[in-house]
Write a protein that holds these residues in place. Structure first.
Motif, mmCIF file in Angstrom:
data_model
loop_
_atom_site.group_PDB
_atom_site.id
_atom_site.type_symbol
_atom_site.label_atom_id
_atom_site.label_comp_id
_atom_site.label_asym_id
_atom_site.label_seq_id
_atom_site.Cartn_x
_atom_site.Cartn_y
_atom_site.Cartn_z
ATOM 1 N N ILE A 112 0.855 -1.227 -0.069
ATOM 2 C CA ILE A 112 -0.095 0.090 -0.110
ATOM 3 C C ILE A 112 0.822 1.151 -0.032
ATOM 4 O O ILE A 112 1.722 1.377 0.840
ATOM 5 C CB ILE A 112 -1.109 0.061 1.321
ATOM 6 C CG1 ILE A 112 -1.759 -1.123 1.054
ATOM 7 C CG2 ILE A 112 -1.903 1.287 1.279
ATOM 8 C CD1 ILE A 112 -2.576 -1.292 2.277
ATOM 9 N N PHE A 138 -3.258 5.762 1.558
ATOM 10 C CA PHE A 138 -4.746 5.916 1.750
ATOM 11 C C PHE A 138 -5.211 6.985 2.274
ATOM 12 O O PHE A 138 -4.427 7.728 2.890
ATOM 13 C CB PHE A 138 -5.254 4.519 2.574
ATOM 14 C CG PHE A 138 -4.512 4.546 3.890
ATOM 15 C CD1 PHE A 138 -5.625 5.136 4.884
ATOM 16 C CD2 PHE A 138 -3.414 4.104 4.239
ATOM 17 C CE1 PHE A 138 -5.174 5.105 6.089
ATOM 18 C CE2 PHE A 138 -3.047 4.259 5.558
ATOM 19 C CZ PHE A 138 -3.708 4.690 6.734
ATOM 20 N N VAL A 167 -7.642 4.082 -1.435
ATOM 21 C CA VAL A 167 -6.206 3.072 -1.274
ATOM 22 C C VAL A 167 -5.629 2.898 -2.562
ATOM 23 O O VAL A 167 -6.070 2.581 -3.627
ATOM 24 C CB VAL A 167 -6.577 1.494 -0.903
ATOM 25 C CG1 VAL A 167 -5.169 0.997 -0.796
ATOM 26 C CG2 VAL A 167 -7.579 1.696 0.474
#
Length: 70
Positions: free
Chosen positions: A6, A9, A20
């Motif tokens: 990731i 976000f 995200v």
């Protein structure tokens, strides 16, 4: 927030939307995410593990990558 999966976000409490952005460049919007889940995600030591366990496959989502392309 280092994560191998990731990149970023952002949570919008007014719409309960969790956007995200993945390292791959894909961007997904998860809908109707409770503020408690977003707060826990923010505080999670491992964002990827938390995402896979608590967000992914639990909320309706849509791919919005094309909205940010070019």
């Amino acid at each position: 927030m280092p994560s191998s999966v990731i990149r970023f976000f952002r949570y919008a409490p007014g719409t309960r939307g969790l956007k995200v952005t993945f390292v791959s460049g894909r961007i997904y919007l998860y809908e109707d995410v409770p503020p408690e889940a977003a707060a826990a995600f923010s505080q999670a030591r491992s964002k990827g593990t938390f995402f896979n366990r608590e967000i992914r496959d639990r909320y309706v989502y849509r791919d919005i990558t094309h909205e940010y392309a070019g």
